[in-house]
Design an enzyme around this catalytic site. Structure first.
Site, PDB file in Angstrom:
ATOM      1  N   GLU A 219      28.092  50.745  41.323  1.00  0.00           N
ATOM      2  CA  GLU A 219      27.241  49.811  41.353  1.00  0.00           C
ATOM      3  C   GLU A 219      25.889  50.100  42.636  1.00  0.00           C
ATOM      4  O   GLU A 219      24.836  49.914  42.622  1.00  0.00           O
ATOM      5  CB  GLU A 219      27.367  48.369  41.672  1.00  0.00           C
ATOM      6  CG  GLU A 219      28.392  48.322  43.264  1.00  0.00           C
ATOM      7  CD  GLU A 219      29.829  48.602  42.332  1.00  0.00           C
ATOM      8  OE1 GLU A 219      30.200  49.633  42.732  1.00  0.00           O
ATOM      9  OE2 GLU A 219      30.544  47.665  42.833  1.00  0.00           O
TER      10      GLU A 219
ATOM     11  N   ASP B  29      33.463  47.633  42.366  1.00  0.00           N
ATOM     12  CA  ASP B  29      34.257  47.004  44.045  1.00  0.00           C
ATOM     13  C   ASP B  29      35.669  46.541  43.290  1.00  0.00           C
ATOM     14  O   ASP B  29      35.359  45.539  42.794  1.00  0.00           O
ATOM     15  CB  ASP B  29      34.019  46.377  45.028  1.00  0.00           C
ATOM     16  CG  ASP B  29      32.901  47.060  45.493  1.00  0.00           C
ATOM     17  OD1 ASP B  29      32.470  48.562  45.713  1.00  0.00           O
ATOM     18  OD2 ASP B  29      31.668  46.814  46.235  1.00  0.00           O
TER      19      ASP B  29
ATOM     20  N   ASP C 124      37.491  43.980  44.204  1.00  0.00           N
ATOM     21  CA  ASP C 124      37.698  42.201  44.172  1.00  0.00           C
ATOM     22  C   ASP C 124      36.953  41.841  42.749  1.00  0.00           C
ATOM     23  O   ASP C 124      36.561  42.187  42.108  1.00  0.00           O
ATOM     24  CB  ASP C 124      36.729  42.187  44.962  1.00  0.00           C
ATOM     25  CG  ASP C 124      35.485  42.306  45.545  1.00  0.00           C
ATOM     26  OD1 ASP C 124      34.298  42.335  44.439  1.00  0.00           O
ATOM     27  OD2 ASP C 124      35.168  42.152  46.487  1.00  0.00           O
TER      28      ASP C 124
ATOM     29  N   GLU D  95      34.480  39.716  42.097  1.00  0.00           N
ATOM     30  CA  GLU D  95      32.738  40.244  42.340  1.00  0.00           C
ATOM     31  C   GLU D  95      33.200  41.699  41.240  1.00  0.00           C
ATOM     32  O   GLU D  95      32.268  41.420  39.899  1.00  0.00           O
ATOM     33  CB  GLU D  95      32.273  39.884  43.514  1.00  0.00           C
ATOM     34  CG  GLU D  95      30.882  39.854  42.992  1.00  0.00           C
ATOM     35  CD  GLU D  95      29.651  39.418  44.065  1.00  0.00           C
ATOM     36  OE1 GLU D  95      30.504  39.000  45.140  1.00  0.00           O
ATOM     37  OE2 GLU D  95      28.136  39.596  43.933  1.00  0.00           O
TER      38      GLU D  95
ATOM     39  N   TYR E 127      37.765  49.383  51.391  1.00  0.00           N
ATOM     40  CA  TYR E 127      36.885  48.227  51.353  1.00  0.00           C
ATOM     41  C   TYR E 127      36.447  47.916  52.221  1.00  0.00           C
ATOM     42  O   TYR E 127      37.933  47.424  52.678  1.00  0.00           O
ATOM     43  CB  TYR E 127      37.600  48.486  49.846  1.00  0.00           C
ATOM     44  CG  TYR E 127      36.682  47.034  49.318  1.00  0.00           C
ATOM     45  CD1 TYR E 127      35.453  47.136  48.970  1.00  0.00           C
ATOM     46  CD2 TYR E 127      36.860  45.898  48.871  1.00  0.00           C
ATOM     47  CE1 TYR E 127      34.234  46.991  48.544  1.00  0.00           C
ATOM     48  CE2 TYR E 127      35.922  45.335  48.137  1.00  0.00           C
ATOM     49  CZ  TYR E 127      34.626  45.465  48.179  1.00  0.00           C
ATOM     50  OH  TYR E 127      33.601  44.481  47.703  1.00  0.00           O
TER      51      TYR E 127
ATOM     52  N   ARG F 237      35.855  44.154  51.796  1.00  0.00           N
ATOM     53  CA  ARG F 237      36.282  42.710  51.283  1.00  0.00           C
ATOM     54  C   ARG F 237      37.603  42.840  50.873  1.00  0.00           C
ATOM     55  O   ARG F 237      37.647  43.247  49.846  1.00  0.00           O
ATOM     56  CB  ARG F 237      35.301  42.293  50.836  1.00  0.00           C
ATOM     57  CG  ARG F 237      33.739  42.462  50.534  1.00  0.00           C
ATOM     58  CD  ARG F 237      32.803  41.637  49.950  1.00  0.00           C
ATOM     59  NE  ARG F 237      31.489  41.629  50.198  1.00  0.00           N
ATOM     60  CZ  ARG F 237      30.425  42.856  49.714  1.00  0.00           C
ATOM     61  NH1 ARG F 237      31.311  43.794  48.487  1.00  0.00           N
ATOM     62  NH2 ARG F 237      29.666  43.464  49.682  1.00  0.00           N
TER      63      ARG F 237
ATOM     64  N   HIS G   5      45.339  44.386  47.831  1.00  0.00           N
ATOM     65  CA  HIS G   5      45.098  44.720  48.865  1.00  0.00           C
ATOM     66  C   HIS G   5      44.997  45.946  50.040  1.00  0.00           C
ATOM     67  O   HIS G   5      46.711  45.086  49.977  1.00  0.00           O
ATOM     68  CB  HIS G   5      43.527  43.966  48.657  1.00  0.00           C
ATOM     69  CG  HIS G   5      42.386  43.602  47.905  1.00  0.00           C
ATOM     70  ND1 HIS G   5      41.855  42.799  47.945  1.00  0.00           N
ATOM     71  CD2 HIS G   5      42.699  43.479  46.223  1.00  0.00           C
ATOM     72  CE1 HIS G   5      40.999  42.527  47.210  1.00  0.00           C
ATOM     73  NE2 HIS G   5      41.419  43.385  46.358  1.00  0.00           N
TER      74      HIS G   5
END
Ligand SMILES: [Zn+2]
Ligand SMILES: [Zn+2]
Length: 670
Positions: free
Chosen positions: A9, A82, A84, A86, A301, A303, A347
């Protein structure tokens, strides 16, 4: 030509990955979101299972065409957005809209290193349908709330306002805190401190003891006269050691950062607001030019709500600690930290990708902000795998007639993890640490039971009970996390959004509700009590987690939410009327009273005779415009970019400031 296409992205991320993957892979960036719900329509069919109607974002058609072109002749397409919810959803939408029918695989990784990327491509997989369901559910919920609430705010308060689902909870906490502060009345109390010394030894420095009890009751002194009277009585009394308690205390290493703790510490130690922290962390994650061919990703990462650390990283950091601090600082077994129930086990915590890259070694390549945040993440990670710090706490009870004094001292026996974590200058320390520090400063000499002490002075000091503190970015995130509201990806946007809408202003780091913020909150609490109830919102967040786990359907969550929402909505739509805020000023054109209104550019005075009389007036702050020769006054305004002060002589004078000019402190915060 490369056989493989990889979509990410952001352009920096594309560059960083290109270097790692080599010539067989073409890596391109989607430049952010391509697909979303339509901007001007609801875009959700509430009659038909809340089906979302995603569309290509206007202006993104070109990039979409480019992606299609790039895909021609490629054997494999990998989506590496990413790791997650989203990222999964963005990737899925790209696959559906752009590459329908093609062989598209998902790769996800928590750090951009050769090892992690290699593993991710080895384990390229299908999209995670449950994760996407959870994300779509959240997006649809937020859309329904935003879409229906805005017109009600327009009807009651002013055109152009909007309100979101979780942001409104943030606003509510801030408004409720402000009301507690407004209601609070301070009460006076006094403390008495005795400066004592050991009589047997000459030259021994004195130490402090605080009056704790009178006649075995907690000492509560309300007035100066009482404090003076106690001092008078104590003057010729004998101060005698009654009891000595020594306890060894351990302070354990903190967990490595997750999003919420990183945002809290970056505020407490670096005074970064939550959005800034995330922006800088993203730069460190996506890759920084460190004098090699392409950028290098420096942290995992940003988040995440999991404190887990990959086994190799633990091994690496233990060796590093042994080399840099000594074997004594390495615990026998690695420290393990428990994740919250809702955390995603797959994660990882936020940590440096390479422990070998010390902050010092990167000083020529990181800018000031990047350096400070990297240092914080780096040292936090080191300390998380170190031994606890050990203290010897001494507490001495000292009797003087019916008065009991207590002297507290604390002595550091072993530095432990503090050796790594105390390196960073702390601008605001936690209360507990503050207390600890005070004790450390008070050096209590070796004493014996029954020993009689000399009295240097008695110092009475005046204090007042304090109102609860306003929230900062740090304490609000902590509160949201404790209440179960918000997730790693939402803390920073919650604060950002309510500030942008001028419902809240950040003044000297603290969050103050604006007049508009009070009004919006009060309307929501009155008409949508359940929707902006903290517990209800927390339960919805939990259910979205269950959707991700696959134990609940997205439709079930949406229905549970929509039912009470629709009831409140129908009632509000039928009953809300415009609120008129009167003033004691009158219109200089027609003599009718002036009323307060909110417009696109902020608050102003309007003639109540509108639309017959179109007279309006600005509301000035009373502060002169600092532009030389201008003579105007500063006015509160807001624009799409948030709240600011402008000049009453606009457009002749274009002075603007985020703060009133005297407020130099604030300027730095930007
Ligand atoms: Zn008028
Ligand atoms: Zn001016």
């Amino acid at each position: 030509m490369s056989k493989n296409l990889v979509i990410v992205e952001s352009p920096t991320k594309a560059k960083t990955i290109t270097k790692i993957l080599g010539d067989d892979f073409r890596v391109i960036s989607s430049m952010g979101h391509i697909i979303d719900l339509p901007a001007k329509k609801l875009g959700v069919d509430v009659e038909d299972k809340f089906k979302p109607a995603y569309v290509v974002i206007p202006g993104r058609k070109k990039i979409l065409a480019q992606l299609k072109k790039e895909a021609k002749g490629k054997e494999n397409i990998y989506i590496a957005t990413d790791p997650d919810r989203e990222g999964e959803a963005i990737g899925w939408q790209i696959k559906e809209k752009v590459f329908k029918g093609k062989n598209v695989m998902r790769v996800s990784f928590h750090e951009i290193t050769p090892h992690a990327i290699g593993e991710a491509f080895k384990h390229a997989r299908e999209f995670d349908a449950q994760m996407i369901e959870a994300q779509v559910g959240r997006r649809v919920l937020d859309r329904i709330v935003g879409y229906f609430l805005s017109p009600l705010l327009w009807k009651k308060i002013a055109r152009g306002l909007s309100a979101g689902r979780v942001q409104s909870i943030g606003l509510r906490l801030i408004v409720e805190r402000e009301r507690q502060i407004q209601k609070f009345t301070a009460s006076e109390y006094w403390e008495i401190t005795a400066e004592l010394f050991k009589q047997k030894v000459s030259g021994e420095s004195s130490f402090l003891a605080k009056l704790e009890k009178i006649d075995n009751q907690k000492a509560e002194i309300k007035r100066n006269e009482d404090a003076q009277e106690i001092c008078r009585q104590l003057k010729d009394k004998e101060f005698k050691v009654l009891e000595i308690k020594k306890t060894e205390k351990k302070r354990y290493a903190p967990a490595p950062f997750i999003t919420s703790t990183m945002q809290q510490e970056a505020f407490n130690k670096l005074r970064f607001n939550a959005s800034k922290t995330m922006l800088v962390a993203q730069q460190l994650y996506e890759g920084i030019d460190i004098g090699e061919d392409n950028p290098v990703g420096l942290i995992t990462y940003m988040r995440t709500d999991s404190p887990n650390v990959a086994a190799e990283a633990i091994q690496e950091v233990r060796e590093h600690i042994g080399r840099s601090f000594g074997k004594d600082f390495v615990p026998e077994k690695p420290n393990v930290f428990k994740a919250k129930k809702s955390a995603q086990q797959a994660h990882e915590a936020i940590r440096p990708s390479y422990v070998s890259r010390s902050p010092e070694s990167l000083k020529d390549f990181l800018n000031h902000d990047q350096m400070r945040l990297y240092e914080l993440i780096y040292n936090r990670f080191l300390s998380s795998q170190m031994k606890p710090a050990e203290f010897l706490a001494t507490s001495v009870d000292i009797q003087a007639d019916k008065y009991l004094f207590v002297a507290n001292g604390s002595h550091l026996l072993f530095e432990g993890f503090l050796a790594a974590y105390n390196k960073i200058q702390e601008e605001e320390e936690k209360e507990e640490q503050e207390e600890e520090k005070e004790k450390t400063k008070n050096v209590v000499p070796p004493l014996e039971k029954g020993e009689v002490l000399g009295l240097n002075t008695l110092v009475p000091s005046q204090h007042f009970t304090k109102p609860p503190a306003r929230y900062s970015d740090s304490s609000l995130i902590k509160a949201l996390e404790e209440e179960g509201i918000g997730r790693p990806s939402t803390y920073a946007p919650i604060i950002y959004t309510i500030i942008l809408r001028d419902y809240v202003r950040r003044i000297k780091g603290y969050l103050n509700p604006s007049e508009l913020g009070f009004k919006v909150n009060d309307m929501l609490v009155e008409y949508f009590p359940k929707i902006i109830d903290v517990k209800f919102t927390a339960s919805i967040e939990e259910k979205l987690d269950e959707v991700e786990e696959g134990t609940l359907s997205r439709i079930a969550v949406l229905e549970e939410f929509y039912q009470p929402f629709k009831e409140s909505l129908d009632f509000a739509q039928a009953n809300i009327v415009k609120e008129v805020i009167t003033t004691d000023q009158v219109c200089d054109k027609c003599g009718k009273p002036l009323i307060v209104k909110w417009g696109r550019r902020g608050k102003f005075l309007s003639c109540s005779g509108f639309p017959e009389c179109k007279n309006s007036k600005s509301i000035t702050s009373g502060v002169k415009c600092p532009t030389e020769g201008c003579g105007g006054e500063l006015i509160e305004r807001h624009s799409k970019r948030g709240f600011f002060y402008g000049c009453s002589n606009f457009p002749k004078c274009t002075f603007t400031s985020r703060n009133l000019p005297e407020d130099k402190e604030e300027e730095k915060e930007k």
